[in-house]
Design a protein around this motif. Structure first.
Motif, PDB file in Angstrom:
ATOM      1  N   CYS A   3       0.842  -1.200   0.000  1.00  0.00           N
ATOM      2  CA  CYS A   3       0.000   0.000   0.000  1.00  0.00           C
ATOM      3  C   CYS A   3       0.879   1.253   0.000  1.00  0.00           C
ATOM      4  CB  CYS A   3      -0.919  -0.012   1.208  1.00  0.00           C
ATOM      5  SG  CYS A   3      -1.836   1.529   1.415  1.00  0.00           S
ATOM      6  N   LEU A   4       0.548   2.180  -0.902  1.00  0.00           N
ATOM      7  CA  LEU A   4       1.331   3.419  -1.028  1.00  0.00           C
ATOM      8  C   LEU A   4       1.307   4.247   0.246  1.00  0.00           C
ATOM      9  CD1 LEU A   4      -0.019   4.522  -4.473  1.00  0.00           C
ATOM     10  CD2 LEU A   4       2.394   4.274  -3.922  1.00  0.00           C
ATOM     11  N   SER A   5       0.231   4.082   1.025  1.00  0.00           N
ATOM     12  CA  SER A   5       0.049   4.960   2.154  1.00  0.00           C
ATOM     13  C   SER A   5       0.563   4.347   3.461  1.00  0.00           C
ATOM     14  CB  SER A   5      -1.429   5.312   2.273  1.00  0.00           C
ATOM     15  OG  SER A   5      -1.622   6.310   3.217  1.00  0.00           O
ATOM     16  N   CYS A   6       0.115   3.104   3.782  1.00  0.00           N
ATOM     17  CA  CYS A   6       0.485   2.517   5.080  1.00  0.00           C
ATOM     18  C   CYS A   6       1.441   1.337   4.944  1.00  0.00           C
ATOM     19  CB  CYS A   6      -0.772   2.080   5.815  1.00  0.00           C
ATOM     20  SG  CYS A   6      -1.536   0.640   5.058  1.00  0.00           S
ATOM     21  N   ARG A   7       1.791   0.982   3.707  1.00  0.00           N
ATOM     22  CA  ARG A   7       2.738  -0.086   3.399  1.00  0.00           C
ATOM     23  C   ARG A   7       2.237  -1.485   3.782  1.00  0.00           C
ATOM     24  NH1 ARG A   7       7.422   2.319   1.784  1.00  0.00           N
ATOM     25  NH2 ARG A   7       8.655   0.430   2.019  1.00  0.00           N
ATOM     26  N   ARG A   8       0.919  -1.623   4.054  1.00  0.00           N
ATOM     27  CA  ARG A   8       0.385  -2.965   4.258  1.00  0.00           C
ATOM     28  C   ARG A   8       0.421  -3.716   2.921  1.00  0.00           C
ATOM     29  NH1 ARG A   8      -4.842  -1.623   7.362  1.00  0.00           N
ATOM     30  NH2 ARG A   8      -3.578  -0.256   8.629  1.00  0.00           N
ATOM     31  N   ALA A   9       0.489  -5.033   3.006  1.00  0.00           N
ATOM     32  CA  ALA A   9       0.727  -5.794   1.772  1.00  0.00           C
ATOM     33  C   ALA A   9      -0.527  -6.014   0.930  1.00  0.00           C
ATOM     34  CB  ALA A   9       1.357  -7.140   2.115  1.00  0.00           C
ATOM     35  N   ARG A  10      -1.705  -6.020   1.544  1.00  0.00           N
ATOM     36  CA  ARG A  10      -2.896  -6.421   0.800  1.00  0.00           C
ATOM     37  C   ARG A  10      -3.514  -5.251   0.021  1.00  0.00           C
ATOM     38  NH1 ARG A  10      -6.479 -11.126   1.717  1.00  0.00           N
ATOM     39  NH2 ARG A  10      -4.915 -11.766   3.225  1.00  0.00           N
ATOM     40  N   ALA A  11      -3.475  -5.352  -1.306  1.00  0.00           N
ATOM     41  CA  ALA A  11      -3.978  -4.273  -2.154  1.00  0.00           C
ATOM     42  C   ALA A  11      -5.467  -4.413  -2.398  1.00  0.00           C
ATOM     43  CB  ALA A  11      -3.250  -4.285  -3.484  1.00  0.00           C
ATOM     44  N   ALA A  12      -6.203  -3.311  -2.360  1.00  0.00           N
ATOM     45  CA  ALA A  12      -7.637  -3.336  -2.660  1.00  0.00           C
ATOM     46  C   ALA A  12      -7.943  -2.553  -3.932  1.00  0.00           C
ATOM     47  CB  ALA A  12      -8.427  -2.762  -1.494  1.00  0.00           C
ATOM     48  N   THR A  13      -7.218  -1.444  -4.126  1.00  0.00           N
ATOM     49  CA  THR A  13      -7.441  -0.623  -5.328  1.00  0.00           C
ATOM     50  C   THR A  13      -6.107  -0.201  -5.935  1.00  0.00           C
ATOM     51  OG1 THR A  13      -7.516   1.421  -4.032  1.00  0.00           O
ATOM     52  CG2 THR A  13      -9.633   0.358  -4.457  1.00  0.00           C
ATOM     53  N   ARG A  38      -1.653   8.174  -7.924  1.00  0.00           N
ATOM     54  CA  ARG A  38      -0.578   8.001  -6.945  1.00  0.00           C
ATOM     55  C   ARG A  38       0.469   7.001  -7.408  1.00  0.00           C
ATOM     56  NH1 ARG A  38      -2.635   8.516  -1.295  1.00  0.00           N
ATOM     57  NH2 ARG A  38      -0.491   7.924  -0.866  1.00  0.00           N
ATOM     58  N   GLY A  39       0.152   6.224  -8.443  1.00  0.00           N
ATOM     59  CA  GLY A  39       1.148   5.340  -9.025  1.00  0.00           C
ATOM     60  C   GLY A  39       1.318   4.011  -8.327  1.00  0.00           C
ATOM     61  N   GLY A  40       0.206   3.423  -7.844  1.00  0.00           N
ATOM     62  CA  GLY A  40       0.326   2.091  -7.255  1.00  0.00           C
ATOM     63  C   GLY A  40      -0.916   1.679  -6.495  1.00  0.00           C
ATOM     64  N   PHE A  41      -0.723   0.730  -5.579  1.00  0.00           N
ATOM     65  CA  PHE A  41      -1.850   0.142  -4.850  1.00  0.00           C
ATOM     66  C   PHE A  41      -2.176   0.880  -3.564  1.00  0.00           C
ATOM     67  CE2 PHE A  41      -0.027  -3.763  -6.913  1.00  0.00           C
ATOM     68  CZ  PHE A  41      -1.021  -3.842  -7.874  1.00  0.00           C
ATOM     69  N   LEU A  42      -3.457   0.780  -3.175  1.00  0.00           N
ATOM     70  CA  LEU A  42      -3.896   1.208  -1.839  1.00  0.00           C
ATOM     71  C   LEU A  42      -4.617   0.028  -1.198  1.00  0.00           C
ATOM     72  CD1 LEU A  42      -5.300   4.747  -2.801  1.00  0.00           C
ATOM     73  CD2 LEU A  42      -3.288   4.319  -1.365  1.00  0.00           C
ATOM     74  N   ALA A  50      -9.516   5.704  -7.646  1.00  0.00           N
ATOM     75  CA  ALA A  50      -8.769   4.442  -7.727  1.00  0.00           C
ATOM     76  C   ALA A  50      -9.709   3.304  -8.151  1.00  0.00           C
ATOM     77  CB  ALA A  50      -8.136   4.134  -6.374  1.00  0.00           C
ATOM     78  N   THR A  51      -9.123   2.344  -8.896  1.00  0.00           N
ATOM     79  CA  THR A  51      -9.908   1.237  -9.439  1.00  0.00           C
ATOM     80  C   THR A  51      -9.754   0.001  -8.549  1.00  0.00           C
ATOM     81  OG1 THR A  51      -9.243   2.067 -11.602  1.00  0.00           O
ATOM     82  CG2 THR A  51     -10.300  -0.085 -11.565  1.00  0.00           C
ATOM     83  N   ARG A  52     -10.880  -0.662  -8.256  1.00  0.00           N
ATOM     84  CA  ARG A  52     -10.837  -1.890  -7.473  1.00  0.00           C
ATOM     85  C   ARG A  52     -10.046  -2.981  -8.230  1.00  0.00           C
ATOM     86  NH1 ARG A  52     -12.623  -3.340  -2.967  1.00  0.00           N
ATOM     87  NH2 ARG A  52     -13.335  -1.247  -2.513  1.00  0.00           N
ATOM     88  N   VAL A  53      -9.209  -3.715  -7.545  1.00  0.00           N
ATOM     89  CA  VAL A  53      -8.408  -4.752  -8.222  1.00  0.00           C
ATOM     90  C   VAL A  53      -8.540  -6.105  -7.517  1.00  0.00           C
ATOM     91  CG1 VAL A  53      -6.647  -3.373  -9.362  1.00  0.00           C
ATOM     92  CG2 VAL A  53      -6.358  -3.927  -6.958  1.00  0.00           C
ATOM     93  N   THR A  54      -8.408  -7.167  -8.311  1.00  0.00           N
ATOM     94  CA  THR A  54      -8.418  -8.510  -7.736  1.00  0.00           C
ATOM     95  C   THR A  54      -6.984  -8.910  -7.367  1.00  0.00           C
ATOM     96  OG1 THR A  54      -8.085  -9.483  -9.903  1.00  0.00           O
ATOM     97  CG2 THR A  54     -10.373  -9.188  -9.189  1.00  0.00           C
ATOM     98  N   ALA A  55      -6.873  -9.892  -6.476  1.00  0.00           N
ATOM     99  CA  ALA A  55      -5.541 -10.347  -6.057  1.00  0.00           C
ATOM    100  C   ALA A  55      -4.746 -10.884  -7.241  1.00  0.00           C
ATOM    101  CB  ALA A  55      -5.684 -11.419  -4.976  1.00  0.00           C
ATOM    102  N   SER A  56      -5.443 -11.525  -8.195  1.00  0.00           N
ATOM    103  CA  SER A  56      -4.696 -12.086  -9.324  1.00  0.00           C
ATOM    104  C   SER A  56      -4.181 -10.974 -10.244  1.00  0.00           C
ATOM    105  CB  SER A  56      -5.545 -13.108 -10.086  1.00  0.00           C
ATOM    106  OG  SER A  56      -6.526 -12.461 -10.839  1.00  0.00           O
ATOM    107  N   SER A  57      -4.946  -9.884 -10.381  1.00  0.00           N
ATOM    108  CA  SER A  57      -4.453  -8.750 -11.179  1.00  0.00           C
ATOM    109  C   SER A  57      -3.235  -8.102 -10.531  1.00  0.00           C
ATOM    110  CB  SER A  57      -5.537  -7.683 -11.337  1.00  0.00           C
ATOM    111  OG  SER A  57      -6.402  -8.015 -12.382  1.00  0.00           O
ATOM    112  N   VAL A  58      -3.264  -8.043  -9.210  1.00  0.00           N
ATOM    113  CA  VAL A  58      -2.128  -7.466  -8.484  1.00  0.00           C
ATOM    114  C   VAL A  58      -0.866  -8.287  -8.764  1.00  0.00           C
ATOM    115  CG1 VAL A  58      -1.198  -7.026  -6.164  1.00  0.00           C
ATOM    116  CG2 VAL A  58      -3.587  -6.480  -6.675  1.00  0.00           C
ATOM    117  N   ARG A  59      -1.018  -9.614  -8.678  1.00  0.00           N
ATOM    118  CA  ARG A  59       0.131 -10.495  -8.929  1.00  0.00           C
ATOM    119  C   ARG A  59       0.628 -10.350 -10.375  1.00  0.00           C
ATOM    120  NH1 ARG A  59      -2.844 -14.109  -5.779  1.00  0.00           N
ATOM    121  NH2 ARG A  59      -3.726 -15.103  -7.631  1.00  0.00           N
ATOM    122  N   ARG A  60      -0.352 -10.259 -11.296  1.00  0.00           N
ATOM    123  CA  ARG A  60       0.030 -10.177 -12.709  1.00  0.00           C
ATOM    124  C   ARG A  60       0.756  -8.863 -13.006  1.00  0.00           C
ATOM    125  NH1 ARG A  60       2.404 -10.637 -16.204  1.00  0.00           N
ATOM    126  NH2 ARG A  60       2.002 -11.169 -18.379  1.00  0.00           N
TER     127      ARG A  60
END
Ligand SMILES: [Zn+2]
Length: 241
Positions: A157-167, A172-176, A187-197
């Motif tokens: 996460c760009l803001s709190c550096r937690r690993a699990r991305a939701a959007t 901002r150039g990355g995950f939140l 921000a666009t909602r993302v699936t875990a598989s899209s994050v990995r890809r």
């Protein structure tokens, strides 16, 4: 007096210039993007032959005079004309997108050897393998963007550096993560598989990306990201990919 210089170069663009010449845009290993005048290149028996075809890797020799804006191409020898790529529509489309992207992202004479290596590596992968050619083009664009100061943050996460991305936030150039997602309403909602890809797209090599299909969701995220940060990201070739 001109200086005689030599480097390796990928031909990005070639347009008629005056009666018998061409203006040829290269991305070179040592000088970044260069626009060179190839005298006589439009004549049927030009010494340049097929070396000025788009997406050809050449060794070029050119003259540089400090007083001129357009320099002169003296010689171009083909190192790789990527015959498989050249004869195949889907490969050629992927190459065209990478080439147009590189052309638009650089002003002349801003050296970036890493970008040259990325471009050549992506062309070699398209030439040698079979798979999702568009994935190679998207990987190349994202990697090039990273080399010119627009590296996406895809590990936490760009803001709190937690690993699990939701959007994914193009701005901002990355995950939140889920709790920080309210920080960017666009921000666009993302699936875990899209994050990995997306991670694999940016960090994996071209051969790995060729083997791993890229979904519509991931393509859209990369496009949004590049469109947001690079004002000249309006590629004619992208709609054919
Ligand atoms: Zn967070």
């Amino acid at each position: 007096m001109p200086r005689i210089l030599s480097t390796e170069a990928v031909c990005l663009r070639s347009v008629p210039h005056r009666e018998t010449s061409k203006l040829v845009t290269f991305f070179t290993r040592d000088f970044g993007k260069l626009v060179l005048r190839a005298k006589g290149a439009r004549r049927p028996k030009s010494k340049f032959g097929a070396a000025l075809e788009v997406a050809t890797l050449d060794r070029i020799i050119f003259y540089r005079r400090e007083t001129r804006t357009i320099q002169t191409l003296s010689d171009a020898e083909i190192l790789n004309d990527f015959p498989v790529l050249r004869g195949d529509g889907p490969r050629l489309t992927a190459a065209a997108v990478m080439i147009e992207f590189t052309d638009r992202s650089f002003e002349p004479e801003a050296p970036n050897p890493a970008v040259f290596q990325l471009l050549v590596g992506a062309l070699r992968t398209l030439e040698a393998g079979t798979g999702d050619y568009a994935a190679v083009a998207y990987a190349c664009m994202l990697k090039v963007a990273g080399r010119i100061g627009y590296a996406p943050q895809l590990s936490h996460c760009l803001s709190c550096r937690r690993a699990r991305a939701a959007t994914f936030s193009p701005r901002r150039g990355g995950f939140l993560c889920a709790s920080c997602s309210t920080q960017d309403a666009a921000a666009t909602r993302v699936t875990a598989s899209s994050v990995r890809r997306l991670r694999r797209l940016y960090l994996g090599d071209f051969a790995d990306n060729l083997r791993t299909p890229l979904g519509a969701e991931e393509r859209a995220l990369v496009t949004q990201y590049l469109q947001y940060h690079l004002d000249r990201f309006d590629l004619k070739s992208l709609r054919f990919l």
